[in-house]
Design an enzyme around this catalytic site. Structure first.
Site, PDB file in Angstrom:
ATOM      1  N   ASN A   1      -3.531  -4.536  -1.132  1.00  0.00           N
ATOM      2  CA  ASN A   1      -3.656  -3.406  -0.651  1.00  0.00           C
ATOM      3  C   ASN A   1      -4.295  -2.603  -1.491  1.00  0.00           C
ATOM      4  O   ASN A   1      -4.131  -2.380  -2.751  1.00  0.00           O
ATOM      5  CB  ASN A   1      -2.059  -3.058  -0.942  1.00  0.00           C
ATOM      6  CG  ASN A   1      -1.942  -1.533  -0.496  1.00  0.00           C
ATOM      7  OD1 ASN A   1      -2.782  -0.898   0.052  1.00  0.00           O
ATOM      8  ND2 ASN A   1      -0.706  -1.020  -0.562  1.00  0.00           N
TER       9      ASN A   1
ATOM     10  N   LYS B   1      -5.271   0.380  -1.288  1.00  0.00           N
ATOM     11  CA  LYS B   1      -4.728   1.902  -1.279  1.00  0.00           C
ATOM     12  C   LYS B   1      -5.974   2.869  -0.881  1.00  0.00           C
ATOM     13  O   LYS B   1      -6.712   2.264  -0.126  1.00  0.00           O
ATOM     14  CB  LYS B   1      -4.167   2.221  -2.434  1.00  0.00           C
ATOM     15  CG  LYS B   1      -2.991   1.002  -2.892  1.00  0.00           C
ATOM     16  CD  LYS B   1      -2.012   1.566  -4.093  1.00  0.00           C
ATOM     17  CE  LYS B   1      -1.143   0.468  -4.214  1.00  0.00           C
ATOM     18  NZ  LYS B   1      -0.187   0.757  -5.455  1.00  0.00           N
TER      19      LYS B   1
ATOM     20  N   HIS C   1       5.415   1.774   2.818  1.00  0.00           N
ATOM     21  CA  HIS C   1       5.151   1.592   1.404  1.00  0.00           C
ATOM     22  C   HIS C   1       5.544   2.602   0.543  1.00  0.00           C
ATOM     23  O   HIS C   1       5.548   3.748   1.067  1.00  0.00           O
ATOM     24  CB  HIS C   1       3.458   1.704   1.119  1.00  0.00           C
ATOM     25  CG  HIS C   1       3.086   1.362  -0.140  1.00  0.00           C
ATOM     26  ND1 HIS C   1       3.037   2.239  -1.435  1.00  0.00           N
ATOM     27  CD2 HIS C   1       2.581  -0.012  -0.673  1.00  0.00           C
ATOM     28  CE1 HIS C   1       2.804   1.450  -2.251  1.00  0.00           C
ATOM     29  NE2 HIS C   1       2.327   0.128  -2.040  1.00  0.00           N
TER      30      HIS C   1
ATOM     31  N   GLU D   1       4.657   4.625  -1.904  1.00  0.00           N
ATOM     32  CA  GLU D   1       3.644   5.873  -2.059  1.00  0.00           C
ATOM     33  C   GLU D   1       3.840   6.636  -0.837  1.00  0.00           C
ATOM     34  O   GLU D   1       3.743   7.956  -0.933  1.00  0.00           O
ATOM     35  CB  GLU D   1       2.277   5.406  -2.473  1.00  0.00           C
ATOM     36  CG  GLU D   1       2.242   4.784  -3.718  1.00  0.00           C
ATOM     37  CD  GLU D   1       1.210   3.790  -3.984  1.00  0.00           C
ATOM     38  OE1 GLU D   1       0.438   3.604  -3.182  1.00  0.00           O
ATOM     39  OE2 GLU D   1       1.265   2.952  -5.110  1.00  0.00           O
TER      40      GLU D   1
ATOM     41  N   GLU E   1       8.915  -4.219  -3.498  1.00  0.00           N
ATOM     42  CA  GLU E   1       8.117  -3.809  -4.547  1.00  0.00           C
ATOM     43  C   GLU E   1       9.284  -2.677  -5.085  1.00  0.00           C
ATOM     44  O   GLU E   1       9.187  -1.454  -4.767  1.00  0.00           O
ATOM     45  CB  GLU E   1       7.001  -2.876  -3.742  1.00  0.00           C
ATOM     46  CG  GLU E   1       6.195  -3.949  -2.808  1.00  0.00           C
ATOM     47  CD  GLU E   1       4.589  -3.166  -2.964  1.00  0.00           C
ATOM     48  OE1 GLU E   1       3.763  -3.841  -3.321  1.00  0.00           O
ATOM     49  OE2 GLU E   1       4.510  -2.118  -2.494  1.00  0.00           O
TER      50      GLU E   1
ATOM     51  N   GLY F   1       1.769  -0.324 -10.166  1.00  0.00           N
ATOM     52  CA  GLY F   1       0.779   0.375 -11.079  1.00  0.00           C
ATOM     53  C   GLY F   1       1.130   0.677 -12.451  1.00  0.00           C
ATOM     54  O   GLY F   1       0.409   1.529 -12.995  1.00  0.00           O
TER      55      GLY F   1
ATOM     56  N   SER G   1       2.417  -4.841  -9.984  1.00  0.00           N
ATOM     57  CA  SER G   1       1.838  -5.425 -11.287  1.00  0.00           C
ATOM     58  C   SER G   1       1.502  -6.745 -11.211  1.00  0.00           C
ATOM     59  O   SER G   1       1.651  -7.599 -12.348  1.00  0.00           O
ATOM     60  CB  SER G   1       2.451  -5.001 -12.491  1.00  0.00           C
ATOM     61  OG  SER G   1       2.516  -3.559 -12.663  1.00  0.00           O
TER      62      SER G   1
ATOM     63  N   GLY H   1      -3.844  -3.079  -7.661  1.00  0.00           N
ATOM     64  CA  GLY H   1      -4.765  -2.883  -8.432  1.00  0.00           C
ATOM     65  C   GLY H   1      -5.584  -4.211  -8.739  1.00  0.00           C
ATOM     66  O   GLY H   1      -6.938  -4.254  -8.670  1.00  0.00           O
TER      67      GLY H   1
END
Ligand code: 13P
Length: 303
Positions: A51, A53, A137, A139, A210, A216, A256, A278
């Site tokens: 992902n 993002k 998600h 976010e 998640e 993150g 992570s 990330g």
């Protein structure tokens, strides 16, 4: 008319319209999600998803996919770039000879078309070469997306012929107050309960666990927490559908994940894959995560 035929018809019409506008090549198709696997669906193949993002991958799409093209073929790889890069990524996946890679959007609009400025429908995602979509998600939920919207988006994705990866996860407050399982159960029932009468084929649905506090932050959930939560997700999926689907729908972990911890996370019995933020932005890093996942499966299969 069958669900897939409707989706194919929508795609064909969309492609023709976009082709008339000079935006896509009408002769080019990346197939739908059912064409992604190299053989019949095998739920024991890890599903490892990137992902990006709201980031472009660090080195650019061409070098990124040149790296990833050499990834172990025992893993189903899935890329969720920003929607504006979907076509470029989908084309590059074909060019490097890995049409088995899935490519998807990070969100979709529940309506098939209409006056929704800035949004994209399932048909448009398919027309841009997408085969999957991510839904719910955290976010997006933090930006106001409700359980009811997540449910409508799942329907829209499936109706458009996309594979759907739906995200669930608890906040740190829920974890601290012992509400994790209640939160996960409520999110799953709200997201998927409505599809119980017409369950999607297992290869077209995945659930990503998640925990919000691990996204993150560099703080990974412990292996016990990951196993306990993914096993619980599977139990609720069995409650919604049946045991066979709960066995065959892939439950993946996100939060992570790095090359250094992928292997141990993947070794947990109820983890069928990973959703990586990330550490998916660089080709070598994401490929190392994919290869570590393949290694776990290869080790499991040894007598
Ligand atoms: P990180 O891997 O950066 O923690 O992000 C996880 C995530 O949100 C993937 O969807």
């Amino acid at each position: 008319m069958a669900e897939l035929e409707v989706a194919d018809l929508i795609e064909a019409v969309t492609r023709r319209v976009l082709a008339q506008l000079g935006q896509v090549d009408p002769g080019r198709s990346h197939g739908d999600v059912s064409a992604q696997a190299t053989g019949p669906y095998d739920p024991t193949r890890p599903l490892v998803a990137a992902n990006w993002k709201m980031n472009a991958c660090a080195e650019g799409i061409v070098p990124y996919l040149a790296d990833l093209a050499a990834a172990d073929t025992a893993v189903d790889l899935l890329l969720f770039p920003p929607a504006v890069l979907l076509r470029a990524v989908a084309d590059e996946v074909i060019r490097v000879g890995r049409p088995d890679f899935g490519v998807g959007s990070q969100d979709l609009h529940p309506q098939p078309n209409g006056a929704h400025t800035g949004e994209h429908s399932g048909a448009l995602i398919r027309a841009a070469g997408g085969t999957w979509t991510l839904v719910g998600h955290s976010e997006r939920r933090q930006a106001g997306e409700t359980d009811a919207q997540v449910c409508r988006k799942i329907h829209a994705g499936l109706d458009a012929g996309l594979g759907v990866m739906v995200c669930v996860g608890e906040s740190i407050e829920a974890r601290r107050t012992g509400a994790t399982f209640r939160v996960l159960r409520n999110q799953l029932l709200a997201a998927l309960g409505d599809t119980a009468l017409q369950p999607p084929a297992p290869q077209r649905l995945a659930v990503a666990y998640e925990p919000l506090w691990a996204i993150g932050t560099g703080e990974v959930a412990t292996l016990d927490q990951i196993q306990e939560a993914t096993a619980f997700v599977r139990r609720v999926v069995a409650e919604i559908y049946d045991f066979a689907r709960a066995r065959d729908i892939r439950v993946v972990y996100g939060g992570s994940v790095k090359p250094g911890n992928a292997r141990e996370i993947m070794s947990e019995p109820d983890v069928n894959g990973l959703l990586v933020g990330g550490a998916s932005l660089k080709g070598p890093s994401f490929r190392a995560i994919a290869d570590a996942s393949a290694l776990v499966v290869a080790t499991r299969r040894q007598p």
